[in-house]
Design an enzyme around this catalytic site. Structure first.
Site, PDB file in Angstrom:
ATOM      1  N   TYR A   1      40.251 -26.341  21.849  1.00 52.90           N
ATOM      2  CA  TYR A   1      39.327 -26.090  22.954  1.00 52.90           C
ATOM      3  C   TYR A   1      39.743 -24.784  23.617  1.00 52.90           C
ATOM      4  O   TYR A   1      40.825 -24.689  24.194  1.00 52.90           O
ATOM      5  CB  TYR A   1      39.415 -27.258  23.931  1.00 52.90           C
ATOM      6  CG  TYR A   1      38.471 -27.218  25.104  1.00 52.90           C
ATOM      7  CD1 TYR A   1      37.099 -27.041  24.932  1.00 52.90           C
ATOM      8  CD2 TYR A   1      38.952 -27.400  26.393  1.00 52.90           C
ATOM      9  CE1 TYR A   1      36.237 -27.033  26.011  1.00 52.90           C
ATOM     10  CE2 TYR A   1      38.099 -27.402  27.481  1.00 52.90           C
ATOM     11  CZ  TYR A   1      36.746 -27.216  27.289  1.00 52.90           C
ATOM     12  OH  TYR A   1      35.891 -27.217  28.367  1.00 52.90           O
TER      13      TYR A   1
ATOM     14  N   TYR B   1      35.184 -39.283  27.298  1.00 51.39           N
ATOM     15  CA  TYR B   1      36.488 -38.656  27.552  1.00 51.39           C
ATOM     16  C   TYR B   1      36.811 -38.618  29.047  1.00 51.39           C
ATOM     17  O   TYR B   1      37.857 -39.070  29.499  1.00 51.39           O
ATOM     18  CB  TYR B   1      36.504 -37.231  26.981  1.00 51.39           C
ATOM     19  CG  TYR B   1      37.775 -36.485  27.311  1.00 51.39           C
ATOM     20  CD1 TYR B   1      38.896 -36.624  26.514  1.00 51.39           C
ATOM     21  CD2 TYR B   1      37.872 -35.699  28.447  1.00 51.39           C
ATOM     22  CE1 TYR B   1      40.090 -35.980  26.832  1.00 51.39           C
ATOM     23  CE2 TYR B   1      39.052 -35.056  28.778  1.00 51.39           C
ATOM     24  CZ  TYR B   1      40.155 -35.197  27.965  1.00 51.39           C
ATOM     25  OH  TYR B   1      41.331 -34.575  28.290  1.00 51.39           O
ATOM     26  N   HIS B   2      35.894 -38.050  29.830  1.00 53.21           N
ATOM     27  CA  HIS B   2      36.160 -37.874  31.255  1.00 53.21           C
ATOM     28  C   HIS B   2      36.125 -39.196  32.008  1.00 53.21           C
ATOM     29  O   HIS B   2      36.677 -39.299  33.105  1.00 53.21           O
ATOM     30  CB  HIS B   2      35.169 -36.885  31.854  1.00 53.21           C
ATOM     31  CG  HIS B   2      35.282 -35.514  31.263  1.00 53.21           C
ATOM     32  ND1 HIS B   2      34.452 -35.095  30.252  1.00 53.21           N
ATOM     33  CD2 HIS B   2      36.128 -34.486  31.502  1.00 53.21           C
ATOM     34  CE1 HIS B   2      34.784 -33.864  29.911  1.00 53.21           C
ATOM     35  NE2 HIS B   2      35.794 -33.470  30.643  1.00 53.21           N
TER      36      HIS B   2
ATOM     37  N   LYS C   1      36.172 -30.124  48.485  1.00 54.49           N
ATOM     38  CA  LYS C   1      36.238 -29.581  47.124  1.00 54.49           C
ATOM     39  C   LYS C   1      35.519 -28.227  47.128  1.00 54.49           C
ATOM     40  O   LYS C   1      34.323 -28.143  46.858  1.00 54.49           O
ATOM     41  CB  LYS C   1      35.551 -30.534  46.138  1.00 54.49           C
ATOM     42  CG  LYS C   1      36.280 -31.825  45.876  1.00 54.49           C
ATOM     43  CD  LYS C   1      37.457 -31.656  44.929  1.00 54.49           C
ATOM     44  CE  LYS C   1      37.033 -31.181  43.566  1.00 54.49           C
ATOM     45  NZ  LYS C   1      38.211 -30.903  42.705  1.00 54.49           N
TER      46      LYS C   1
ATOM     47  N   ASP D   1      34.787 -26.572  40.941  1.00 52.64           N
ATOM     48  CA  ASP D   1      35.606 -27.567  40.247  1.00 52.64           C
ATOM     49  C   ASP D   1      35.056 -28.969  40.502  1.00 52.64           C
ATOM     50  O   ASP D   1      35.005 -29.421  41.635  1.00 52.64           O
ATOM     51  CB  ASP D   1      37.054 -27.462  40.730  1.00 52.64           C
ATOM     52  CG  ASP D   1      37.917 -28.600  40.218  1.00 52.64           C
ATOM     53  OD1 ASP D   1      37.679 -29.053  39.073  1.00 52.64           O
ATOM     54  OD2 ASP D   1      38.804 -29.047  40.954  1.00 52.64           O
TER      55      ASP D   1
ATOM     56  N   HIS E   1      36.337 -31.775  38.983  1.00 51.59           N
ATOM     57  CA  HIS E   1      37.347 -32.814  38.774  1.00 51.59           C
ATOM     58  C   HIS E   1      37.684 -33.428  40.136  1.00 51.59           C
ATOM     59  O   HIS E   1      38.532 -32.927  40.862  1.00 51.59           O
ATOM     60  CB  HIS E   1      38.614 -32.217  38.142  1.00 51.59           C
ATOM     61  CG  HIS E   1      38.488 -31.985  36.674  1.00 51.59           C
ATOM     62  ND1 HIS E   1      38.474 -30.724  36.131  1.00 51.59           N
ATOM     63  CD2 HIS E   1      38.363 -32.841  35.633  1.00 51.59           C
ATOM     64  CE1 HIS E   1      38.342 -30.814  34.811  1.00 51.59           C
ATOM     65  NE2 HIS E   1      38.278 -32.069  34.489  1.00 51.59           N
TER      66      HIS E   1
END
Length: 682
Positions: free
Chosen positions: A22, A176-177, A550, A554, A556
């Site tokens: 990646y 995945y996340h 935040k 981003d 996450h």
């Protein structure tokens, strides 16, 4: 015999999985050089990381893009960038994975046009666009449009590729996340499968694909999963995934061809599970996680990409990525793994675990279907609150020591680490000047796209056609291709669709998350709660108010959510408005809510620009008594600079004790308000 043999009696090996890294950063030119080097080292597929402005549909000169350009991936603002990204890489011969979701249609259009310019037969293009918007609302945070229009973009892409780019995987349903956001194996299976059902139902009901071709649609659906360090459980999870997919596609969609029903997946092993403390331990974590998706032939990944050992510290260098590629190559080419049939067939232990995962996942899928499906479960906040709750429970197990992480909460003593002796050279840094160069390049593109040698038509007509198509029902891919050929920019394409579809702020899941750590008498949380209450009384306020922000792009949000939930449980009134805010918006909220502290969470590397901006705005507003706390992937040198700029405290992934962090925030509030330190019980 358990192994297959060829005519000479020698073992015949299976073909290895696709090996990817990646990668992408800084500029299209720098990323192109990296790709060509990686291919020369034996990598067999490309996996493109795009930067956050590209992922969220902003041009590099947008206010929200500040500090984010080229940080976590490559900026692709227009066709010229895509040309440079794949220069001297023949796309007809390449298998390219693009980790892109909200703007997936746009990036696929740019990719197709570049392939056409290379003279490629687009029916031979192979690769994947992730294009899973559901998990963006739940875990990754790069969504743009509301669920309905987002599902339409996905549906239109699938219908287009089945007819025009038949070897392309138009969606890579991504659990995945979800695991990184706290999902258990059952939740990871159930939420991914519920997403697949929502997508396949939408394609079937759109009328764009004849019923007899639904098998072709199912055959091009792939999955992208996470593999954690509990590799036996993870391997069983993959076997359960395959069984449920076979059942759903056969029973719900009537797919009779077993080849079309095959569960096809790629994997990136768990990046957020890697540790900043004793980062050398990440190498064996990566190996164990890779084994989970390669050992079992009947549930083996079709493509694997491994993170680097130092991803918890910052951006990996080419050498670090090479190390991860060599881990794959040793397993595939030196070991005998690929010479055998499934080595777990007949295992009672494995079979019992798989059956339990299947039963539990099917039950959760049933609950989601009763709610109206995955999209309804997103909009109601059910899925997000379940993930926040699961993540909080796991964090509590780590803090209590029930779940051990070597080097973090167990066996913390260590010899000096030669790999990180010079932290400034142990990771790759993005030159801050890159952003200015990319912005200048974008402005040049806008000024010259109509002139030789490009001679693009004026983009306004293409954008008007796109908006007209969005207001109607036609497939949006052709209008998007017209925009790509007209030299439209990423921000212009997304802005046109924002005009029609609007934007969307997903539920945060914080307010509805249950208590994960009880404030029992004598516990650490009870002690912090007493300090919160005492400080509120001394300040003459009902409750201490804490804003969790935040800034930037981003998405996450896992760490921010866990801090917000624990602060709530410690007695704070928490202000958390979710992701994607400007420093100005954060400061406005801090002043409007009269908060006692501000916590800023950033994992993308934009802290160096955005955090000082918040500090300066608070200073100008005369609110210097509000301490600012920063958290995220922040190298030591950057942390020193932030503290010098006025940040009260900096926390990074090595600081796993969330209750202790909340206690430290109380201390900083007391210091900022010139209150005496509280006595801490022994």
């Amino acid at each position: 015999m358990t192994e297959r043999q060829n005519a000479e009696g020698n073992r015949e090996k299976d073909r290895p999985w696709l090996m990817r890294t990646y990668a992408g950063h800084s500029t299209a030119e720098a990323s192109n050089e990296l790709y060509r080097r990686n291919l020369a080292k034996g990598q067999t597929g490309l996996s493109v990381a795009f930067d956050l402005p590209t992922q969220t549909g902003y041009d590099p000169d947008h206010i929200l893009a500040r500090g984010e350009v080229g940080r976590v991936g490559v900026p692709v603002s227009h066709l010229g960038d895509m040309r440079r990204l794949f220069q001297d890489i023949p796309l007809e011969q390449m298998n390219t994975s693009m980790t892109i979701n909200a703007t997936a249609m746009w990036l696929l259009a740019l990719y197709q046009v570049v392939a056409e310019e290379q003279g490629a037969d687009i029916t031979k293009l192979q690769g994947t666009t992730q294009n899973d918007i559901v998990k963006e609302y739940l875990s990754r945070g790069t969504h743009v449009f509301p669920p309905g229009p987002s599902l339409r973009l996905t549906t239109d892409m699938i219908a287009y590729t089945v007819s025009h780019i038949p070897k392309w995987n138009p969606i890579n349903i991504c659990s995945y996340h979800l695991q990184e956001a706290g999902a258990t194996p059952v939740q990871e299976i159930a939420y991914a499968m519920s997403t697949a059902i929502a997508v396949l139902d939408a394609v079937r009901d759109s009328g764009q694909v004849p019923e007899e071709r639904m098998g072709d649609v199912v055959a091009r659906i792939s999955f992208f999963v996470n593999a954690g360090v509990r590799f036996v459980e993870e391997m069983c999870k993959m076997r359960a995934f395959g069984r449920i997919w076979d059942k759903v596609t056969r029973e719900r969609y009537g797919i009779e061809n077993p080849k079309q029903r095959r569960f096809r997946y790629g994997v990136q092993v768990n990046s957020l599970g890697l540790t900043e403390a004793q980062p050398e331990n990440n190498v064996q974590r990566i190996v164990l996680e890779m084994l989970a998706v390669t050992l079992s032939k009947d549930a083996r990944a079709r493509a694997v990409q491994l993170p680097a050992w130092n991803e918890a510290l910052g951006l990996p260098r080419p050498w670090d990525q090479q190390w991860s590629l060599r881990i794959q190559q040793v397993l595939a080419y030196e070991s005998d793994l690929l010479e055998y049939e499934d080595i777990f067939e007949g295992s009672k232990v494995i079979e019992a675990k798989v059956e339990q995962l299947v039963a539990d996942a099917l039950a959760e899928i049933g609950r989601i279907q009763e709610m109206g499906g995955a999209m309804a479960a997103v909009e109601s906040g059910y899925l997000k609150s379940q993930l926040v709750s699961s993540h909080a429970e796991r964090r509590a197990r780590i803090e209590s020591g029930e779940e051990k992480i070597i080097g973090v909460n167990a066996f913390e003593g260590t010899e000096p680490n030669p790999l990180t002796a010079d932290l400034d050279t142990a990771i790759q840094t993005v030159d801050p000047a890159v952003e200015a160069r990319v912005v200048d390049g974008l402005r040049t593109w806008r000024d010259t796209r109509y002139q030789p040698p490009f001679n693009h038509p004026r983009p306004c007509k293409a954008l008007e056609r796109l908006k007209a198509a969005a207001k109607g029902t036609e497939n949006l891919m052709e209008a998007t291709l017209e925009c790509a050929r007209a030299g439209v920019t990423t921000g212009e394409w997304a802005s046109a669709l924002r005009e029609v579809f609007g934007e969307y702020r997903a539920p945060t899941g914080v307010s509805s998350a249950p208590v994960a750590v009880a404030a029992e008498p004598g516990s650490a949380l009870a002690e912090v709660r007493a300090r919160v209450d005492a400080t509120a009384r001394e300040l003459g306020t009902g409750k201490l108010r804490f804003l969790v922000g935040k800034p930037g792009l981003d998405g996450h949000s896992n760490g921010a959510e866990q801090i917000a939930v624990r602060a709530r449980d410690a007695g704070f009134e928490v202000v958390y408005q979710g992701i994607r805010l400007t420093p100005e918006q954060i400061v406005d909220a801090a002043l409007a809510e009269d908060v006692h502290a501000v916590g800023l969470s950033i994992l993308s590397g934009s802290h160096a620009q955005l955090v000082p901006d918040v500090l300066e705005r608070l200073r100008v507003a005369g609110a210097t008594d509000i301490p600012v706390i920063a958290g995220g992937i922040i190298p030591n040198g950057d942390a020193d600079q932030l503290r010098a700029a006025g940040v009260a405290a900096v926390f990074t992934p090595k600081d796993f004790d969330i209750t202790g962090i909340i206690g430290r925030i109380v201390d900083e509030i007391r210091t900022a308000n010139k209150l005496d330190p509280l006595e801490v019980p022994a």
